[in-house]
Design an enzyme around this catalytic site. Sequence first.
Site, PDB file in Angstrom:
ATOM      1  CG  HIS A 132     -13.777  -2.560 -22.688  1.00 12.22           C
ATOM      2  ND1 HIS A 132     -13.070  -1.408 -22.392  1.00 12.22           N
ATOM      3  CD2 HIS A 132     -13.127  -3.126 -23.736  1.00 12.22           C
ATOM      4  CE1 HIS A 132     -12.038  -1.302 -23.207  1.00 12.22           C
ATOM      5  NE2 HIS A 132     -12.054  -2.337 -24.043  1.00 12.22           N
ATOM      6  CG  HIS A 155     -13.441  -2.776 -29.001  1.00 14.97           C
ATOM      7  ND1 HIS A 155     -13.000  -1.548 -28.548  1.00 14.97           N
ATOM      8  CD2 HIS A 155     -12.832  -3.714 -28.208  1.00 14.97           C
ATOM      9  CE1 HIS A 155     -12.161  -1.730 -27.538  1.00 14.97           C
ATOM     10  NE2 HIS A 155     -12.043  -3.035 -27.313  1.00 14.97           N
ATOM     11  NE  ARG A 211      -9.103   1.480 -24.229  1.00  9.81           N
ATOM     12  CZ  ARG A 211      -8.902   0.310 -24.826  1.00  9.81           C
ATOM     13  NH1 ARG A 211      -8.924   0.217 -26.145  1.00  9.81           N
ATOM     14  NH2 ARG A 211      -8.690  -0.780 -24.116  1.00  9.81           N
ATOM     15  CG  HIS A 269      -8.969  -5.033 -20.721  1.00  7.42           C
ATOM     16  ND1 HIS A 269     -10.329  -5.161 -20.856  1.00  7.42           N
ATOM     17  CD2 HIS A 269      -8.511  -4.587 -21.924  1.00  7.42           C
ATOM     18  CE1 HIS A 269     -10.691  -4.811 -22.081  1.00  7.42           C
ATOM     19  NE2 HIS A 269      -9.604  -4.450 -22.738  1.00  7.42           N
ATOM     20  CG  ASP A 325     -11.615  -6.903 -24.849  1.00  3.91           C
ATOM     21  OD1 ASP A 325     -11.746  -5.793 -25.393  1.00  3.91           O
ATOM     22  OD2 ASP A 325     -10.555  -7.557 -24.874  1.00  3.91           O
TER      23      ASP A 325
END
Length: 300
Positions: free
Chosen positions: A31, A33, A124, A181, A248
Amino acid sequence: MTKPPQPDGPPPHPHPRKPVLALPPGSCDSHCHIYGPFDRFPLPRDRSFTPNEAPETALRRLHGHLGIARAVIVQSQGHGFDHRPLLDALARSAGRYRGVALLKPSCSEEEIAAFDAAGICGVRFNFLSHLGGRPDIDAMRAIIAKVRPFGWHVAVHVAGDDITIWSDVIRTIAAPVVIDHMARPPLSAGPDGSAMRTLRALVDGGKVWVKLSGGDRLSAAGAPYRDAKPIAASLARHAPERMLWGTDWPHVNLQGSMPDDGDLVDFIGDIVPDEASRRRMLVDNPAAFFGFDTHRPSDA
């Protein structure tokens, strides 16, 4: 020249330390970005927040520093429905990356097929107010029906007691589901609170996986996040075959000091103390769930 928009929070840690924990070969950041570079991929006007620039080249350097070989890049509300940065990263990755999309009900089968061929393997849905709020459930189901023929998973992002509120909806999803998360449960309720009990029950149903990411967001004490350990460790013990992990990065929508990703890697050793279970969470589970060993982009 147009002045870039002011970011809503600080940039990621500029010099994360080298972790003490050595990750197993083939480890996956499940995970993360990317944002930008903004001269090539400007931020859309309809974004729900303004991130700092954090392009794929910076992500790749971070992963090299931490000992991470693979990654799942999740499309963010910062870029909205403009998937060009994600598609560019997938094309450059030679199979090291998979992607998770944000889709509208109007998306066509041809668009989904192109995303699938590029390496996107999931969609998502955010239930958090600062990321657009609760999705329309009928629209959500319509999107899931469109991606089902491609074998995509469904990522669900909730917080607080929302996992309990939406558990019946999650159970009806006819696809593999991953909860982002750890469902961001209330820290004060601990590992036996209602949100955690619901999450474990969903996992026991056989089609729900959990990302043991976001320990820094749960923690009230800060690094090394020991107050978040009981929640993460309880999940890892409960169903190690259904656990994933992610950084994250670049940690958007946080105020104050940014987490050191070296601390986040070492947190793995606190919640999963044995080497075999760490390899399962970091290598074997993501390889199976995201299809790393079966997907080969056409330009790889």
